[in-house]
Design an enzyme around this catalytic site. Structure first.
Site, PDB file in Angstrom:
ATOM      1  N   HIS A 124       1.068  -8.620  -9.081  1.00  0.00           N
ATOM      2  CA  HIS A 124       1.025 -10.078  -9.255  1.00  0.00           C
ATOM      3  C   HIS A 124       2.162 -10.550 -10.156  1.00  0.00           C
ATOM      4  O   HIS A 124       2.437  -9.936 -11.188  1.00  0.00           O
ATOM      5  CB  HIS A 124      -0.279 -10.497  -9.925  1.00  0.00           C
ATOM      6  CG  HIS A 124      -1.509 -10.190  -9.120  1.00  0.00           C
ATOM      7  ND1 HIS A 124      -1.756 -10.757  -7.894  1.00  0.00           N
ATOM      8  CD2 HIS A 124      -2.582  -9.392  -9.374  1.00  0.00           C
ATOM      9  CE1 HIS A 124      -2.916 -10.328  -7.432  1.00  0.00           C
ATOM     10  NE2 HIS A 124      -3.434  -9.481  -8.301  1.00  0.00           N
ATOM     11  N   CYS A 134      -8.214   7.834  12.858  1.00  0.00           N
ATOM     12  CA  CYS A 134      -9.343   8.740  13.168  1.00  0.00           C
ATOM     13  C   CYS A 134     -10.157   9.076  11.922  1.00  0.00           C
ATOM     14  O   CYS A 134     -11.227   9.668  12.036  1.00  0.00           O
ATOM     15  CB  CYS A 134      -8.847  10.003  13.867  1.00  0.00           C
ATOM     16  SG  CYS A 134      -8.420  11.378  12.790  1.00  0.00           S
TER      17      CYS A 134
END
Ligand SMILES: Cc1cc2nc3c(=O)[nH]c(=O)nc-3n(C[C@H](O)[C@H](O)[C@H](O)COP(=O)(O)OP(=O)(O)OC[C@H]3O[C@@H](n4cnc5c(N)ncnc54)[C@H](O)[C@@H]3O)c2cc1C
Length: 484
Positions: free
Chosen positions: A65, A453
């Site tokens: 940030h 997966c």
């Protein structure tokens, strides 16, 4: 390397006394240990879990940030703004993956549109003057797949995405290379005072130290009570997130933010450093400090938000979900305070910005300790920061690096196919100064089993490679000494 001297009386007689014990090897404690280890001090980093960065620091939104929306004048505002630059520079030195994607706040109704000038003014008050208000056409130019109804926006060009896993690991590794003793599996249960020394009582034994820094995240109020205080309570505030498949990545090239409310930054859509898209987080106050599981309610809530923000996103598959717990406190600011009498420093209430601010917190902690009487003499020689393996999608990975593969064929042998993790990377992780304790630790160091997966296809082979490499690494001596 710093020295420790035997000065404890009574039952602990003969045990070396550390100058500083830092409790908690999340990103904040690791940054503090690294900072202090740059001085002539013996530092011990105590962590309850089997790995560094295994608490809140592993499960956040991973945004670096600028601090544009912090409350001006607070300690958090100051440390986030300075932490942004410190961690950006450190990322360049160490190879922590970071991408300056920029962000855009989107206003969806007249009230939110009317709030944008005040947010831009707040950003300027926080020392960040680069926000700009844009109209709806520009919002859709920047994020073409946004849902209908956006009225305008505010751009924050320097918001960035970063790898929180590598960041914590780099700081902890650096601390270790600077001589910090890392004690994993050391849950602090109580403390007692023996003359000028605090005995930190852990499950696994006692650790005497002259100074104690409490960077225990969700547990920092409990540690604070061990020093006789009753000044705040931590509320675990759960944030759940959904991770979308890499095929969704072209939909979002920058961080798409809501207009923040008093309860937090709200639900965002963001690219991840690993090439996915992320939607979240939720904000739900809980009692259980261990409740890092996801919920059906959180999933439904995020899908309903996503449907409005970007309906097109919901046509892509969710490959994973996760949750992190913010260490929320009632105070509207970080709680960082030294007790010179007990040689104790509290570093608490680091709720939703600690990834960004960690290095600035470390410098602030150092200064408070010095004011409280800790003698700081810079070390004549400090080792170079570690060069971390790259697991960011935007940068060269070993499987793409022909020269590297030519030098070592293990980098050409892919073990996890979704994330294209090679046998060489698994081996390197196991030989690193802070090797993974288990397969989850390996995920955070290599991305193995983190893909579409989720290990369904590769878990057996990844597990076998990990077992093999770990047992070989254990047969060699201390990896830090081996590096010397
Ligand atoms: C959903 C979510 C999103 C976020 N997004 C962002 C973001 O985008 N950008 C940003 O800058 N920040 C973000 N944050 C905040 C950031 O993740 C935290 O501020 C930061 O990780 C806090 O680090 P820490 O080291 O204080 O805590 P932790 O990482 O939790 O570390 C504390 C450590 O102390 C250990 N410990 C606790 N009790 C004891 C004990 N008794 N003995 C020994 N060890 C103990 C724990 O095991 C833990 O490892 C987010 C947080 C959440 C939950």
């Amino acid at each position: 390397m710093s020295t420790v001297s035997p000065r404890v009386s009574g039952a602990e007689r003969g045990q070396p006394v550390a100058d500083v014990a830092v409790i908690g090897a999340g990103i904040v404690g690791s940054a503090i240990a690294r900072e202090l280890a740059g001085y002539e001090l013996s530092v011990i980093l105590l962590e309850a879990r089997a790995d560094v960065g295994d608490g809140t620091s592993k499960a956040n939104t991973a945004i670096l940030h600028t601090g544009y929306d912090a409350k001006p004048g607070t300690l958090e505002s100051r440390l986030v703004a300075s932490g942004y630059h410190l961690l950006s520079d450190y990322a360049r030195q160490t190879g922590i993956p970071i991408e300056r994607t920029g962000a855009i706040l989107v206003a969806w109704d007249a009230d939110e549109l009317a709030a944008l000038p005040a947010i831009a003014a707040k950003a300027a008050a926080n020392g960040y003057p680069r926000c700009a208000i844009v109209d709806a056409a520009e919002v859709y130019r920047q994020v073409p797949d946004l849902g209908p109804g956006a009225l305008g926006g505010l751009t924050v060009p320097d918001e960035s995405i970063i790898c929180t896993w590598t960041a914590t690991l780099a700081l902890a590794t650096d601390a270790r290379l600077r001589g910090t003793g890392l004690r994993l599996g050391h849950r602090v249960r109580s403390v007692s005072r023996d003359g000028e020394v605090t005995i930190v009582h852990c499950d696994t034994g006692d650790v005497p130290a002259r100074w104690v820094v409490n960077a225990a995240g969700l547990g920092c109020d409990q540690i604070d009570q061990m020093f006789g205080y009753d000044r705040f309570r931590v509320t675990p505030r759960r944030g759940e997130l959904l991770v979308f498949d890499k095929l969704a990545r072209p939909l979002v090239t920058r961080i798409v933010l809501p207009v923040p409310t008093a309860r937090g930054k709200g639900v965002l859509i963001s690219p991840t450093i690993y090439g996915n898209i992320m939607l979240g987080p939720t904000a739900e106050d809980l009692d259980d400090r261990t409740a890092t599981g996801t919920s059906q309610a959180g999933y439904d809530f995020l899908l309903s938000k996503g449907r409005k923000l970007m309906p097109r996103l919901l046509q892509e598959e969710v490959t994973a979900s996760y949750a992190g717990l913010r260490a929320a406190v009632d105070a509207g600011d970080y709680l960082i305070s030294a007790d010179a009498g007990q040689c104790y420093l509290l570093v608490g209430g680091i709720r939703s910005t600690g990834l960004t601010s960690c290095m600035a917190i470390a410098e602030h902690a150092r200064d408070l300790l010095a004011d409280a009487g800790l003698k700081l003499t810079p070390r004549a020689e400090v080792p170079e920061p570690p060069r971390m393996p790259n697991i960011g999608e935007a940068f060269l990975r070993p499987y793409q690096d022909a020269a590297r593969i030519a030098g070592d064929e293990a980098y050409g042998r892919i073990v996890c196919f979704c994330e294209r993790v090679t046998a060489g990377e698994i081996r390197d992780a196991c030989r690193s100064p802070i090797p993974p304790a288990d397969l989850n630790g390996l995920r955070r160091r290599t991305r193995a089993m983190n893909g579409r997966c989720q290990g369904f296809f590769c878990a057996a082979e990844v597990g076998a490679a990990f077992e093999r490499c770990s047992s070989q690494a254990h047969r060699t001596s201390d990896p830090v000494e081996a590096l010397a």
